[in-house]
Design an enzyme around this catalytic site. Sequence first.
Site, PDB file in Angstrom:
ATOM      1  CG  HIS A 141      -3.611  -1.136  -2.131  1.00 33.66           C
ATOM      2  ND1 HIS A 141      -3.736   0.232  -2.262  1.00 33.66           N
ATOM      3  CD2 HIS A 141      -3.554  -1.381  -0.806  1.00 33.66           C
ATOM      4  CE1 HIS A 141      -3.739   0.776  -1.062  1.00 33.66           C
ATOM      5  NE2 HIS A 141      -3.628  -0.173  -0.155  1.00 33.66           N
ATOM      6  CB  SER A 195      -0.928   0.024   1.207  1.00 37.27           C
ATOM      7  OG  SER A 195      -0.197  -0.160   2.398  1.00 37.27           O
ATOM      8  CE  LYS A 208      -6.886   0.267   0.378  1.00 34.50           C
ATOM      9  NZ  LYS A 208      -7.093   1.500   1.126  1.00 34.50           N
TER      10      LYS A 208
HETATM   11  C1  LIG Z   1      -3.234  -3.418   2.391  1.00 32.45           C
HETATM   12  C2  LIG Z   1      -4.472  -2.965   3.087  1.00 32.45           C
HETATM   13  N1  LIG Z   1      -5.213  -3.862   3.750  1.00 32.45           N
HETATM   14  C3  LIG Z   1      -6.336  -3.504   4.404  1.00 32.45           C
HETATM   15  C4  LIG Z   1      -6.768  -2.204   4.414  1.00 32.45           C
HETATM   16  C5  LIG Z   1      -8.012  -1.832   5.189  1.00 32.45           C
HETATM   17  O1  LIG Z   1      -9.056  -1.575   4.346  1.00 32.45           O
HETATM   18  P1  LIG Z   1     -10.318  -0.673   4.780  1.00 32.45           P
HETATM   19  O2  LIG Z   1      -9.966   0.725   4.468  1.00 32.45           O
HETATM   20  O3  LIG Z   1     -11.437  -1.208   3.983  1.00 32.45           O
HETATM   21  O4  LIG Z   1     -10.513  -0.873   6.254  1.00 32.45           O
HETATM   22  C6  LIG Z   1      -6.054  -1.233   3.715  1.00 32.45           C
HETATM   23  C7  LIG Z   1      -6.530   0.173   3.708  1.00 32.45           C
HETATM   24  O5  LIG Z   1      -5.820   1.103   3.857  1.00 32.45           O
HETATM   25  C8  LIG Z   1      -4.866  -1.617   3.048  1.00 32.45           C
HETATM   26  O6  LIG Z   1      -4.125  -0.708   2.400  1.00 32.45           O
END
Ligand SMILES: Cc1ncc(COP(=O)(O)O)c(C=O)c1O
Length: 416
Positions: free
Chosen positions: A218, A190, A249
């Site tokens: 992502h 990310s 996303k």
């Molecule tokens: C790699 C990764 N996993 C999980 C999440 C969590 O997702 P959510 O925003 O739906 O809670 C994110 C969000 O920033 C992320 O970048």
Amino acid sequence: MADVFGKERSALHRLAAQSTSRPYYRPLSPRGAEVGIDGRTVVMAGCNDYLGLSADPRVTEAAARALRRYGVSCSGSRVLNGTLALHEELEGRLAAFVGGEAALVTTTGFQANLALAALLDERDAVFADMSNHASLVDAVRLGGAAHHRYRHRDLGHLGRLLAASESASESASDPGRGRGRLIVTDGMFSMEGDLCPLPGIVELARRHGARLVVDGAHDIGLLGAGGRGVTEHFGLTGEVDLVTGTLSKCFGSVGGMLIGPASVVEHLRHSARSVLFSAAMPPPSAAAALASLDIIESEPERRRRVFGHARRLLAGLRSLGWDTGDSTTPVVPVYVGDSRLCLRVWQELLDAGVFTNAVVAPAVARNRALIRVTPQAIHTDDHITRVLDAFARVRRGLGRLLPAPGGPGRTEAVVA
Ligand SMILES: Cc1ncc(COP(=O)(O)O)c(C=O)c1O
């Protein structure tokens, strides 16, 4: 006497309080390729809605219809009173799309990852990339398993940790029961924008009898010819035991997902505390995600467009002397190194008409602060030119204060 309200400010809190730049918690409006801030309109280059679906009329109309039909909220958890046919339809569609037997949708991606804690206990060992998302780190903590962190994308290090755990394979707290082993990694990282070395990880998981979970937050919707994520990108659909992800996303909505064998999904449905004890994904979010999935499946040109922008940004920023690390994706990190300098760069980019993300510890290691730039399919070529012009202007202004490629921004991350 100690007071829990008297804790020292976190490093992020101190940094935000001391800086004249204010990159965090800024109200923005409206969402899209451009965004309003402080009465000005600037290019939005810091949003993970890669395919530009959050304001697509087909998606907002689906959400509006669900809102009128079901209301704003289910006001309860999935298990008792918060399951709609919409959730079940979404689960069926996502399982078929990503390529798994069954799916469980959750209220956020963070909660989907926290649900993994229900697979673990203190007799197990988890092997995790050092750059994994915070929600994966917290899931392991919550599950109580031993946490072995391997250097970012370093298969040699992962292999050595797995081999070492084999020699100590018997669980100390339960002799006779072998340690359960689980490898956990982000698919597309990310902050760094690089990909996990999935073929090598699959091979190590097989060799050492470990289960493998990949967080496709992502990459689902973005990578692979059909947008099915990092597993499709590497031709390894069906080779990962469990895939997690988010709908916030590429799907332009809010929600999370876990996709894998039906027996495991059923276990999580009935044991994961982040699922059992939290209100269900709201109906408009579920309907929006379904409408986005239709578009993800039928409009591959959106993926081509966002990757075209990413290639142009990566090449342009590198030729201007910025360090973009190993990214090959629409997460374009621009390494600054020092956190205070990063906030200054962020402010100057905003002054030059571009909104980005200033990413400092704890999201990255202390010496690895970066500006994250994320293009979207709804950006025009002119938007990308404006982003590159802003970076050129900031580089001219700050000059030698900034690290050269290969400088401090590229030092190996030390994750606490
Ligand atoms: C790699 C990764 N996993 C999980 C999440 C969590 O997702 P959510 O925003 O739906 O809670 C994110 C969000 O920033 C992320 O970048």
